[in-house]
Scaffold this active site. Structure first.
Site, PDB file in Angstrom:
ATOM      1  N   ASP A   1       0.861  -1.184   0.000  1.00 12.17           N
ATOM      2  CA  ASP A   1       0.000   0.000   0.000  1.00 12.17           C
ATOM      3  C   ASP A   1       0.904   1.244   0.000  1.00 12.17           C
ATOM      4  O   ASP A   1       1.897   1.295   0.743  1.00 12.17           O
ATOM      5  CB  ASP A   1      -0.858  -0.064   1.276  1.00 12.17           C
ATOM      6  CG  ASP A   1      -1.915   1.014   1.350  1.00 12.17           C
ATOM      7  OD1 ASP A   1      -2.407   1.452   0.300  1.00 12.17           O
ATOM      8  OD2 ASP A   1      -2.267   1.413   2.497  1.00 12.17           O
TER       9      ASP A   1
ATOM     10  N   HIS B   1      -7.357   9.829   4.690  1.00  9.42           N
ATOM     11  CA  HIS B   1      -6.859   8.811   5.627  1.00  9.42           C
ATOM     12  C   HIS B   1      -6.993   9.316   7.056  1.00  9.42           C
ATOM     13  O   HIS B   1      -6.889  10.515   7.293  1.00  9.42           O
ATOM     14  CB  HIS B   1      -5.384   8.513   5.354  1.00  9.42           C
ATOM     15  CG  HIS B   1      -5.120   7.954   3.990  1.00  9.42           C
ATOM     16  ND1 HIS B   1      -4.573   8.704   2.989  1.00  9.42           N
ATOM     17  CD2 HIS B   1      -5.330   6.729   3.471  1.00  9.42           C
ATOM     18  CE1 HIS B   1      -4.444   7.942   1.900  1.00  9.42           C
ATOM     19  NE2 HIS B   1      -4.902   6.751   2.167  1.00  9.42           N
TER      20      HIS B   1
ATOM     21  N   GLY C   1      -8.923   5.472   2.760  1.00  9.62           N
ATOM     22  CA  GLY C   1      -9.475   6.218   3.896  1.00  9.62           C
ATOM     23  C   GLY C   1     -10.820   5.694   4.351  1.00  9.62           C
ATOM     24  O   GLY C   1     -11.729   6.463   4.663  1.00  9.62           O
TER      25      GLY C   1
ATOM     26  N   ASN D   1      -9.895   0.416   1.381  1.00  3.13           N
ATOM     27  CA  ASN D   1      -8.805   0.313   2.352  1.00  3.13           C
ATOM     28  C   ASN D   1      -9.252   0.735   3.748  1.00  3.13           C
ATOM     29  O   ASN D   1      -9.866   1.797   3.909  1.00  3.13           O
ATOM     30  CB  ASN D   1      -7.668   1.261   1.950  1.00  3.13           C
ATOM     31  CG  ASN D   1      -6.923   0.806   0.717  1.00  3.13           C
ATOM     32  OD1 ASN D   1      -7.309  -0.154   0.067  1.00  3.13           O
ATOM     33  ND2 ASN D   1      -5.848   1.508   0.397  1.00  3.13           N
TER      34      ASN D   1
HETATM   35  P1  13P Z   1      -7.949   4.736   7.048  1.00  4.59           P
HETATM   36  O1  13P Z   1      -6.789   4.730   7.995  1.00  4.59           O
HETATM   37  O2  13P Z   1      -8.680   6.036   7.021  1.00  4.59           O
HETATM   38  O3  13P Z   1      -8.863   3.579   7.265  1.00  4.59           O
HETATM   39  O4  13P Z   1      -7.330   4.607   5.581  1.00  4.59           O
HETATM   40  C1  13P Z   1      -6.663   3.440   5.223  1.00  4.59           C
HETATM   41  C2  13P Z   1      -6.034   3.563   3.889  1.00  4.59           C
HETATM   42  O5  13P Z   1      -6.563   4.170   2.982  1.00  4.59           O
HETATM   43  C3  13P Z   1      -4.736   2.907   3.687  1.00  4.59           C
HETATM   44  O6  13P Z   1      -4.217   3.144   2.422  1.00  4.59           O
END
Ligand code: 13P
Length: 279
Positions: free
Chosen positions: A81, A177, A206, A227
């Site tokens: 990621d 995020h 996010g 995600n």
């Molecule tokens: P969150 O931490 O907001 O859940 O986002 C995760 C993300 O997009 C990791 O790439």
């Protein structure tokens, strides 16, 4: 079983559900996530972001991810990621990850295309799939809100996909995020336009703090990977804090508290993402 990113996403695109992609920072996170996916017969993506390497080193997490993915009864993809460079993507591929995200979304369009294209060429030669990002998904408390159009452009998305040869595209719909101060309202109209223009695997970053209504609208309009990171960390912290307040608390049982909290959050999201029974 370990499956490719393309396989896992194309089934989601065809059947209108989203695959949950969970950032796992420890063995306990991985155990909980895999247990959740198996209990619900759901495909799942285990992922690790480059910013997480200082406390969850890539070279240590890779064998854990791969071991659990291969042993699992459900389809599992192991994904890098937010890779920040060509070199990090190459290293993740060398360690066995079967998909990588190169995040050059802060670069101007042309430079973003050029770097993604290079990574796609290298990754595809190794039979590894690539996710990239167009538009800006910032981080709460870190990225300043910009005044202009913060959303991914429709025509730009089509050009980006055609020019880079990427396999999935993360888009900006007003998502960020981290832990939102207030529930965001995502730009679903823009998503519908991007989806109609491309019919291509789209990714929502996010996930934490998104409303059920927005999750559903995303899933039903072309988002096939979502995600989630912060929600898992918040639940673990809450449960561990409660657990250690008891004098009888011990380290080994605390590890199970972490596994259980991870499993719980992952199950909730897999249910929301409508991926149950799609393994
Ligand atoms: P969150 O931490 O907001 O859940 O986002 C995760 C993300 O997009 C990791 O790439």
């Amino acid at each position: 079983m370990l499956v490719t990113f393309k396989e896992i996403l194309s089934d989601a695109l065809d059947h209108k559900y989203a695959v949950g992609a969970f950032n796992c920072l420890s063995l306990e996170n991985v155990m909980g996530a895999i247990e959740a996916a198996e209990e619900l017969s759901s495909p799942i993506i285990l992922q690790l972001a480059e910013v997480q390497f200082p406390y969850s080193p890539l070279a240590c997490m890779a064998p854990i991810f791969l071991e659990y993915a291969r042993k699992s009864k459900v389809p599992v993809c192991v994904h890098l990621d937010h890779g920040q460079s060509f070199e990090t993507c190459a290293e993740a591929i060398r360690l066995g990850f079967n998909s990588v995200m190169i995040d050059s979304s802060l670069l101007p369009f042309r430079e973003n295309v050029a770097l993604v294209k290079d990574v796609v060429r290298m990754a595809h030669a190794m039979h590894v799939d690539v996710e990239a990002e167009l538009g800006m998904v910032g981080t709460i408390g870190v990225t300043e809100a910009s005044g202009g159009d913060i959303y991914t452009g429709v025509e730009e998305s089509a050009r980006f996909i055609a020019e880079t040869g990427v396999d999935a595209l993360a888009i900006a719909l007003g998502n960020m995020h981290g832990n939102y101060v207030a529930t965001p309202k995502l730009n679903i109209t823009r998503l519908q336009e991007i989806n109609a223009r491309n019919h291509f695997p789209l990714v929502l970053h996010g996930g934490t703090g998104t409303s059920v209504e927005d999750f559903k609208a995303c899933i039903h309009n072309g988002i096939c990977k979502i995600n989630v990171a912060t929600a898992i960390q918040l639940r673990i912290t809450e449960k561990v804090r409660r657990y250690v307040a008891d004098d009888r608390a011990n380290y080994i049982d605390m590890k199970y508290v972490i596994v259980d909290a991870s499993r719980e959050v992952v199950k909730e999201h897999l249910t929301l993402f409508e991926s149950i029974g799609h393994a």
